[in-house]
Design a protein around this motif. Structure first.
Motif, PDB file in Angstrom:
ATOM      1  N   ALA A  17       0.831  -1.211   0.000  1.00  0.00           N
ATOM      2  CA  ALA A  17       0.000   0.000   0.000  1.00  0.00           C
ATOM      3  C   ALA A  17       0.860   1.254   0.000  1.00  0.00           C
ATOM      4  O   ALA A  17       0.615   2.192  -0.771  1.00  0.00           O
ATOM      5  CB  ALA A  17      -0.935  -0.007   1.202  1.00  0.00           C
ATOM      6  N   THR A  18       1.874   1.296   0.857  1.00  0.00           N
ATOM      7  CA  THR A  18       2.737   2.484   0.901  1.00  0.00           C
ATOM      8  C   THR A  18       3.592   2.590  -0.362  1.00  0.00           C
ATOM      9  O   THR A  18       3.837   3.697  -0.849  1.00  0.00           O
ATOM     10  CB  THR A  18       3.613   2.482   2.159  1.00  0.00           C
ATOM     11  N   LEU A  53      -9.590  -2.209   5.520  1.00  0.00           N
ATOM     12  CA  LEU A  53      -8.649  -1.407   6.298  1.00  0.00           C
ATOM     13  C   LEU A  53      -9.211  -1.081   7.676  1.00  0.00           C
ATOM     14  O   LEU A  53     -10.389  -0.735   7.805  1.00  0.00           O
ATOM     15  CB  LEU A  53      -8.337  -0.096   5.575  1.00  0.00           C
ATOM     16  N   SER A  54      -8.366  -1.159   8.692  1.00  0.00           N
ATOM     17  CA  SER A  54      -8.751  -0.691  10.023  1.00  0.00           C
ATOM     18  C   SER A  54      -8.568   0.821  10.104  1.00  0.00           C
ATOM     19  O   SER A  54      -7.952   1.441   9.216  1.00  0.00           O
ATOM     20  CB  SER A  54      -7.878  -1.357  11.091  1.00  0.00           C
ATOM     21  N   LYS A  59      -5.413   5.638   8.851  1.00  0.00           N
ATOM     22  CA  LYS A  59      -4.710   6.811   9.351  1.00  0.00           C
ATOM     23  C   LYS A  59      -3.237   6.768   8.959  1.00  0.00           C
ATOM     24  O   LYS A  59      -2.658   7.784   8.548  1.00  0.00           O
ATOM     25  CB  LYS A  59      -4.845   6.899  10.869  1.00  0.00           C
ATOM     26  N   GLY A  60      -2.635   5.588   9.058  1.00  0.00           N
ATOM     27  CA  GLY A  60      -1.233   5.453   8.672  1.00  0.00           C
ATOM     28  C   GLY A  60      -1.002   5.750   7.206  1.00  0.00           C
ATOM     29  O   GLY A  60      -0.007   6.395   6.834  1.00  0.00           O
ATOM     30  N   LEU A  61      -1.920   5.313   6.341  1.00  0.00           N
ATOM     31  CA  LEU A  61      -1.781   5.585   4.908  1.00  0.00           C
ATOM     32  C   LEU A  61      -1.945   7.069   4.624  1.00  0.00           C
ATOM     33  O   LEU A  61      -1.225   7.641   3.785  1.00  0.00           O
ATOM     34  CB  LEU A  61      -2.809   4.767   4.128  1.00  0.00           C
ATOM     35  N   GLY A  65       1.010   9.455   3.058  1.00  0.00           N
ATOM     36  CA  GLY A  65       0.835  10.331   1.909  1.00  0.00           C
ATOM     37  C   GLY A  65       1.355  11.730   2.190  1.00  0.00           C
ATOM     38  O   GLY A  65       2.012  12.349   1.336  1.00  0.00           O
ATOM     39  N   LYS A  66       1.090  12.248   3.376  1.00  0.00           N
ATOM     40  CA  LYS A  66       1.598  13.571   3.743  1.00  0.00           C
ATOM     41  C   LYS A  66       3.119  13.585   3.734  1.00  0.00           C
ATOM     42  O   LYS A  66       3.748  14.558   3.305  1.00  0.00           O
ATOM     43  CB  LYS A  66       1.060  13.964   5.116  1.00  0.00           C
ATOM     44  N   GLN A  67       3.726  12.502   4.196  1.00  0.00           N
ATOM     45  CA  GLN A  67       5.187  12.430   4.233  1.00  0.00           C
ATOM     46  C   GLN A  67       5.810  12.500   2.847  1.00  0.00           C
ATOM     47  O   GLN A  67       6.846  13.138   2.655  1.00  0.00           O
ATOM     48  CB  GLN A  67       5.626  11.137   4.918  1.00  0.00           C
ATOM     49  N   VAL A  68       5.190  11.824   1.873  1.00  0.00           N
ATOM     50  CA  VAL A  68       5.786  11.777   0.531  1.00  0.00           C
ATOM     51  C   VAL A  68       5.223  12.839  -0.395  1.00  0.00           C
ATOM     52  O   VAL A  68       5.666  12.964  -1.540  1.00  0.00           O
ATOM     53  CB  VAL A  68       5.637  10.372  -0.095  1.00  0.00           C
TER      54      VAL A  68
END
Length: 212
Positions: A17-18, A53-54, A59-61, A65-68
């Motif tokens: 996913a990431t 998805l939990s 939230k992690g995804l 996205g914000k990070q990249v």
């Protein structure tokens, strides 16, 4: 605007996913999208792999996205998932063409955030939103891009880039297409675009913007 619809093509694997989020960013997508639903409620006993998805995964995804440097958002299929998205801090929502639950639709509307809907036969809602022409079928075989006269863009489930390219040349402002690492890996991989195809679609969109 190009939306990379990762959807279920990550097969429940968060590393994939990431990777797909990063590849969407690197190859020209403006947005990356996943789907939030209760598998049992949405699919019942249908033989469809469960890649639900939990909240923590969603939230992690979003944060990745914000990070990249690409916005991640979601299609939502129940009110609980709308609440998740509000807690996560999404900027917009997607309403899928198969969603006909007014309770969910009204919950999305009540957030006041941007809304993109897919629909086969015309805008469904009276409030401001972006509409994507999206005929039924996986893959789609019955498209008629003259429907772009009422739509802001095209949700493409065809087998290659031709329909998306024609839609852009006819003025589509938004293209949504499923996105996969290749044409074998993922539930929707057959009619998805690969990273190389996304790069080509971005190139085409840039050329059309310059000459049209």
């Amino acid at each position: 605007m190009i939306i990379a619809e990762i959807g279920q093509n990550f097969l429940g694997l968060m590393d994939l996913a990431t990777d797909l989020i990063r590849l969407a960013k690197d190859n020209g997508a403006d947005l990356a999208k996943f789907q939030l639903y209760d598998h049992k409620k949405l699919y019942g006993d249908k033989d469809i792999p469960n890649v639900e998805l939990s909240f923590e995964q969603a939230k992690g995804l979003f944060e990745y996205g914000k990070q990249v440097g690409i916005e991640v958002f979601f299609s939502v299929f129940d009110v609980e998932r709308v609440k998740w998205c509000e807690e996560i801090g999404v900027k917009r929502y997607k309403i899928a063409s198969l969603l006909d639950d007014d309770t969910v639709i009204n919950a999305v509307k009540a957030t006041g955030r941007d809304i993109i809907e897919s629909t086969a036969s015309g805008r469904r809602f009276p409030y401001p939103h972006k509409a994507l022409y999206c005929p039924s079928g996986y893959p789609q075989t019955n498209i008629d891009l003259r429907n772009l006269r009422w739509a802001d863009g095209f949700s493409d489930h065809t087998l290659n880039l031709t329909a998306s390219k024609v839609a852009i040349s006819r003025g589509a402002q938004i293209i949504e297409k499923h996105f996969a690492i290749d044409h074998e890996t993922g539930i929707d991989a057959k009619w998805s675009m690969t990273p190389d195809e996304l790069r080509e679609l971005k190139r085409w969109a840039d050329v059309c913007k310059q000459v049209l």
